[in-house]
Scaffold this active site. Structure first.
Site, PDB file in Angstrom:
ATOM      1  N   HIS A  15       1.303  -1.024  -0.171  1.00 25.68           N
ATOM      2  CA  HIS A  15       0.176  -0.055  -0.255  1.00 25.68           C
ATOM      3  C   HIS A  15       0.995   1.465   0.122  1.00 25.68           C
ATOM      4  O   HIS A  15       0.960   1.873   0.863  1.00 25.68           O
ATOM      5  CB  HIS A  15      -1.220  -0.285   1.186  1.00 25.68           C
ATOM      6  CG  HIS A  15      -1.910   1.281   0.590  1.00 25.68           C
ATOM      7  ND1 HIS A  15      -2.849   0.827   2.645  1.00 25.68           N
ATOM      8  CD2 HIS A  15      -2.052   1.858   0.614  1.00 25.68           C
ATOM      9  CE1 HIS A  15      -3.674   2.133   1.827  1.00 25.68           C
ATOM     10  NE2 HIS A  15      -3.120   3.121   1.125  1.00 25.68           N
ATOM     11  N   HIS A  21       1.363   5.313  -2.249  1.00 23.03           N
ATOM     12  CA  HIS A  21       0.969   5.969  -3.107  1.00 23.03           C
ATOM     13  C   HIS A  21       2.389   6.672  -4.127  1.00 23.03           C
ATOM     14  O   HIS A  21       3.049   7.271  -3.130  1.00 23.03           O
ATOM     15  CB  HIS A  21       0.059   7.181  -2.317  1.00 23.03           C
ATOM     16  CG  HIS A  21      -1.105   6.689  -1.719  1.00 23.03           C
ATOM     17  ND1 HIS A  21      -2.336   7.116  -2.231  1.00 23.03           N
ATOM     18  CD2 HIS A  21      -1.476   6.140  -0.506  1.00 23.03           C
ATOM     19  CE1 HIS A  21      -2.924   5.890  -1.416  1.00 23.03           C
ATOM     20  NE2 HIS A  21      -2.599   5.807  -0.512  1.00 23.03           N
ATOM     21  N   ARG A  68       1.944   8.609  -6.343  1.00 24.57           N
ATOM     22  CA  ARG A  68       1.370  10.280  -7.075  1.00 24.57           C
ATOM     23  C   ARG A  68       1.443  10.578  -8.611  1.00 24.57           C
ATOM     24  O   ARG A  68       1.361  11.205  -9.238  1.00 24.57           O
ATOM     25  CB  ARG A  68       2.069  11.084  -6.550  1.00 24.57           C
ATOM     26  CG  ARG A  68       2.014  11.449  -4.789  1.00 24.57           C
ATOM     27  CD  ARG A  68       0.747  11.023  -4.151  1.00 24.57           C
ATOM     28  NE  ARG A  68       0.516  11.654  -3.113  1.00 24.57           N
ATOM     29  CZ  ARG A  68      -0.475  10.834  -2.477  1.00 24.57           C
ATOM     30  NH1 ARG A  68      -2.207  10.768  -2.664  1.00 24.57           N
ATOM     31  NH2 ARG A  68      -0.337  11.296  -0.698  1.00 24.57           N
ATOM     32  N   ASN A 109      -5.571   6.850  -6.496  1.00 28.64           N
ATOM     33  CA  ASN A 109      -5.830   7.909  -6.654  1.00 28.64           C
ATOM     34  C   ASN A 109      -5.176   8.929  -7.187  1.00 28.64           C
ATOM     35  O   ASN A 109      -4.804   9.960  -6.761  1.00 28.64           O
ATOM     36  CB  ASN A 109      -6.356   8.042  -5.413  1.00 28.64           C
ATOM     37  CG  ASN A 109      -5.056   8.520  -4.004  1.00 28.64           C
ATOM     38  OD1 ASN A 109      -4.203   7.952  -4.599  1.00 28.64           O
ATOM     39  ND2 ASN A 109      -5.129   8.917  -3.243  1.00 28.64           N
ATOM     40  N   ASP A 133      -8.798   3.241  -2.705  1.00 25.67           N
ATOM     41  CA  ASP A 133      -8.077   3.715  -2.041  1.00 25.67           C
ATOM     42  C   ASP A 133      -8.112   5.355  -2.353  1.00 25.67           C
ATOM     43  O   ASP A 133      -7.840   5.904  -3.523  1.00 25.67           O
ATOM     44  CB  ASP A 133      -7.129   3.598  -1.846  1.00 25.67           C
ATOM     45  CG  ASP A 133      -6.286   3.784  -0.164  1.00 25.67           C
ATOM     46  OD1 ASP A 133      -7.018   4.117   0.913  1.00 25.67           O
ATOM     47  OD2 ASP A 133      -5.251   4.836  -0.611  1.00 25.67           O
ATOM     48  N   HIS A 185     -10.433   0.205   0.970  1.00 26.37           N
ATOM     49  CA  HIS A 185     -10.403   1.777   1.924  1.00 26.37           C
ATOM     50  C   HIS A 185     -12.014   1.299   3.026  1.00 26.37           C
ATOM     51  O   HIS A 185     -12.230   1.918   2.560  1.00 26.37           O
ATOM     52  CB  HIS A 185     -10.216   3.116   1.197  1.00 26.37           C
ATOM     53  CG  HIS A 185     -10.139   4.044   2.320  1.00 26.37           C
ATOM     54  ND1 HIS A 185      -9.176   5.268   2.218  1.00 26.37           N
ATOM     55  CD2 HIS A 185     -10.812   5.012   2.524  1.00 26.37           C
ATOM     56  CE1 HIS A 185      -9.407   6.215   2.840  1.00 26.37           C
ATOM     57  NE2 HIS A 185     -10.610   6.369   3.679  1.00 26.37           N
ATOM     58  N   HIS A 222      -5.611  -0.703   6.206  1.00 24.48           N
ATOM     59  CA  HIS A 222      -4.923   0.402   6.880  1.00 24.48           C
ATOM     60  C   HIS A 222      -6.371   0.253   8.399  1.00 24.48           C
ATOM     61  O   HIS A 222      -6.592   0.691   8.614  1.00 24.48           O
ATOM     62  CB  HIS A 222      -5.031   1.763   6.870  1.00 24.48           C
ATOM     63  CG  HIS A 222      -6.272   2.136   5.788  1.00 24.48           C
ATOM     64  ND1 HIS A 222      -6.901   2.184   5.892  1.00 24.48           N
ATOM     65  CD2 HIS A 222      -5.633   3.176   4.479  1.00 24.48           C
ATOM     66  CE1 HIS A 222      -7.254   2.908   5.049  1.00 24.48           C
ATOM     67  NE2 HIS A 222      -6.727   3.113   4.348  1.00 24.48           N
ATOM     68  N   ASP A 262       0.996   2.447   3.811  1.00 26.77           N
ATOM     69  CA  ASP A 262       0.236   4.011   2.940  1.00 26.77           C
ATOM     70  C   ASP A 262       1.133   5.489   3.241  1.00 26.77           C
ATOM     71  O   ASP A 262       0.999   6.414   3.773  1.00 26.77           O
ATOM     72  CB  ASP A 262      -0.663   4.100   4.434  1.00 26.77           C
ATOM     73  CG  ASP A 262      -1.794   4.772   3.836  1.00 26.77           C
ATOM     74  OD1 ASP A 262      -1.883   4.602   1.950  1.00 26.77           O
ATOM     75  OD2 ASP A 262      -3.062   5.166   4.590  1.00 26.77           O
ATOM     76  N   GLY A 293      -2.652  12.228   5.283  1.00 29.48           N
ATOM     77  CA  GLY A 293      -1.566  10.980   4.823  1.00 29.48           C
ATOM     78  C   GLY A 293      -0.133  11.590   5.262  1.00 29.48           C
ATOM     79  O   GLY A 293       0.660  12.924   6.003  1.00 29.48           O
TER      80      GLY A 293
END
Ligand code: ZN
Ligand code: ZN
Length: 448
Positions: free
Chosen positions: A77, A79, A81, A111, A169, A196, A249, A322, A341
Site C-alpha cells: 500500500h 501512493h 502520485r 488515486n 483507496d 479503504h 489500514h 500507506d 497522509g
C-alpha cells in the site's frame, strides 16, 4: 495470458559475498551466521560461516555484531502520485524511498490524476516503471471509474494488463450494491479487492479521532465507527459472495474484532496495519502537527493495543506503510485544511524496530514475517533467503541510531510523522530482483 504483474527498471545484477553475517528469515528457517553469495540475480549459495571464498569481481561484506540479513520487505500500500501529482512523488523518487527502507516491491494506489482506471493508462505506467522504477512496482487500479463509486472499471481488461487487483483507496465504495457487483466480477477475472473503509456520512467534516482530545482542540472528530461499520458490512458481503477482500489500514478495536470474526467464519479476508497506527495515538495529535493527520485518524491507546495484538496473532496479516507524500506547502496550513497522509517507506522498519521490537512488544522474526507477508496476499512470490531464489535482501544494522529525516529523504516529500524522532535500526543495503538498489553511506566494504 495476462501480463507479469511486477515491473522494475533496468538494473545490473550484483556480485556479492556476505561473509559470516547473521541471517534471519523465519520462513526459510534461518537465525544465525551464514555466508551468502549473490550473483546473476539469484542467491547462488548459502554456506556455514567462513566456508565460501571470495571470487574475483565480487564485493565482500563482512558480518559484525548488530548486522542482520533479512528477506527484503514488500509494501502492499503506497501512493506514488504519478500521473498528475509529480510535485509530491513519482515512480523514481517513490521507489528510491522504498529501496532506502529495505523494500524490494511496492504496490501503488490508483488515486492519481487522472485516476488509474483504464488499461491504456496502466500500460503507460508499467512502461514508465520499466524505465524508472528502482524496485518492483505492482498496480491496483480503481474498482470504480474515476473513484466515483458509480460504474465499475474494466476489471477484466485491467487484469489482462497486469493489475494485481483493485481498490478505490482514498475513498470508500460507499454503495453496498456496487461493491457486491465488483466482487461478482472479481469471481470472473481474479485479483484482490482492497478496501479503504470509511462511512463518509460519519467521517465528513472530521480531521482527527473523535474523543476528548478532538473536543479539547475544537477539531471535528471522526468516530472509529466510520471504519468499523464498513469493515463489518463489507466482510459480510465478501463472505456471502465468497470473494477475496483485503482491508487496508485498520485503526481500531472494533475493526480488528470484525476481521477476527470474519476469519473465524472462513471468509477469504486479509488485513493490514500501518506503522503509525501501531506506534502513535490521538495523543500525538495534541500539537496539531499536520504530519499526524491521516485517514484513518490515530485513535486511542486501547485501539493501538488491539492492532498490536491483531498483528501478533495473525488476525492482521501484514504491515503496510500507506506511504502518502504531500508537498510542504500543502501540509503547512491549518490542521483542518491539511490533506491526510504521512510518508512511511523510509522509516517503517526502524520505527517498528524501535517502538515494538526493542520494547519487547514484538519479536524481530515476527516483524520480518509481517513486513514480507503482503506479497503472498497479492499472489506474489514471498522474498525468501534460499539458495536458487531471486535475491531480495535487506541488510540492517540493529544497533545504528539515527534521527529520522536528519540527512534528508529519498522521497520527494517530507511529511513523515516520525520525522525528528531518534530511531534505532537502519537499513544499510537493499538488494531487489538481484541488484543493489540502495547502499547506506556508512556501509564499509572490501573492494574486489
Ligand atoms: Zn486509505
Ligand atoms: Zn492509502
Amino acid at each position: 495470458m495476462s501480463a507479469q504483474p511486477l515491473i522494475h527498471g533496468p538494473a545490473e545484477p550484483a556480485a556479492l559475498l556476505l561473509r559470516d553475517v547473521h541471517v534471519l528469515d523465519p520462513r526459510a528457517g534461518h537465525d544465525g551466521p551464514c555466508d551468502v553469495r549473490v550473483g546473476g540475480g539469484r542467491i547462488v549459495e548459502i554456506g556455514t560461516p567462513g566456508s565460501l571464498g571470495k571470487d574475483v569481481g565480487e564485493e565482500l561484506i563482512e558480518g559484525r555484531a548488530g548486522l542482520r540479513l533479512l528477506p527484503a520487505f514488500v509494501d502492499p500500500h503506497v501512493h506514488l502520485r504519478t500521473p498528475g501529482q509529480e510535485h509530491k512523488e513519482d515512480l523514481q523518487t517513490g521507489t528510491r524511498a522504498g529501496a532506502a527502507g529495505g523494500f524490494c516491491a511496492v504496490i501503488a494506489m490508483p488515486n492519481t490524476d487522472p485516476v488509474l482506471d483504464s488499461a491504456p493508462l496502466l500500460r503507460s505506467l508499467r512502461d514508465e516503471a520499466a524505465r524508472e522504477a528502482r524496485i518492483s512496482v505492482g498496480f491496483l487500479p480503481a474498482i470504480t471509474r474515476g473513484l466515483q463509486g458509480e460504474q465499475l472499471s474494466e476489471m477484466a481488461e485491467l487484469r489482462q494488463e497486469g493489475a494485481l487487483g483493485f481498490t478505490d483507496d482514498g475513498r470508500p465504495v460507499q454503495s453496498a450494491g456496487m461493491l457486491r457487483k465488483a466482487l461478482q466480477y472479481q469471481r470472473l477475472c481474479g485479483g484482490v479487492v482492497a478496501l479503504h473503509e470509511e462511512d463518509r456520512t460519519l467521517s465528513l467534516g472530521g480531521s482527527m479521532h473523535e474523543g476528548a482530545i478532538s473536543a479539547a482542540l475544537g477539531l471535528g472528530g471522526i468516530p472509529t465507527l466510520s471504519e468499523s461499520t464498513m469493515v463489518a458490512r463489507d466482510a459480510a458481503i465478501a463472505g456471502y459472495e465468497d470473494a477475496r477482500v483485503h482491508f487496508q489500514h485498520l485503526s481500531c478495536v472494533a475493526s480488528v474484532d470484525a476481521v477476527s470474526a470474519s476469519k473465524a467464519h472462513g471468509w477469504r479476508i486479509s488485513a493490514e496495519v500501518t506503522p503509525h497506527h501501531l506506534l502513535l495515538t490521538e495523543d500525538d495529535v495534541r500539537g496539531m502537527d499536520t504530519r499526524m493527520k491521516m485517514y484513518p485518524p490515530l485513535a486511542t491507546e486501547a485501539d493501538r493495543q488491539a492492532l498490536l495484538e491483531g498483528l501478533r496473532s495473525g488476525t492482521i496479516d501484514c504491515v503496510a506503510s500507506d506511504h502518502a507524500p504531500h508537498a510542504r506547502d500543502e501540509k503547512e496550513v491549518p490542521f483542518e485544511q491539511a490533506p491526510m497522509g504521512t510518508t512511511g517507506l523510509e522509516t517503517a522498519f526502524a520505527a517498528l524496530h524501535t517502538g515494538l521490537v526493542l520494547t519487547g512488544a514484538l519479536e524481530l522474526g515476527l516483524l520480518v514475517e509481517r513486513m514480507t507477508a503482503g506479497a503472498s496476499l497479492f499472489d506474489l512470490p514471498t522474498p525468501l533467503i534460499a539458495q536458487g531464489d531471486q535475491a531480495n535482501l535487506t541488510l540492517v544494522d540493529l544497533d545504528a541510531e539515527w534521527v529520522a529525516g536528519e540527512s534528508g529523504w529519498e522521497s520527494r516529500s517530507e511529511n513523515c510523522c516520525f520525522a525528528g524522532r531518534r530511531l534505532q535500526g537502519r537499513v544499510l543495503l537493499t538488494v531487489a530482483a538481484g541488484a543493489i538498489v540502495y547502499r547506506e553511506r556508512a556501509l564499509a566494504t572490501v573492494e574486489s
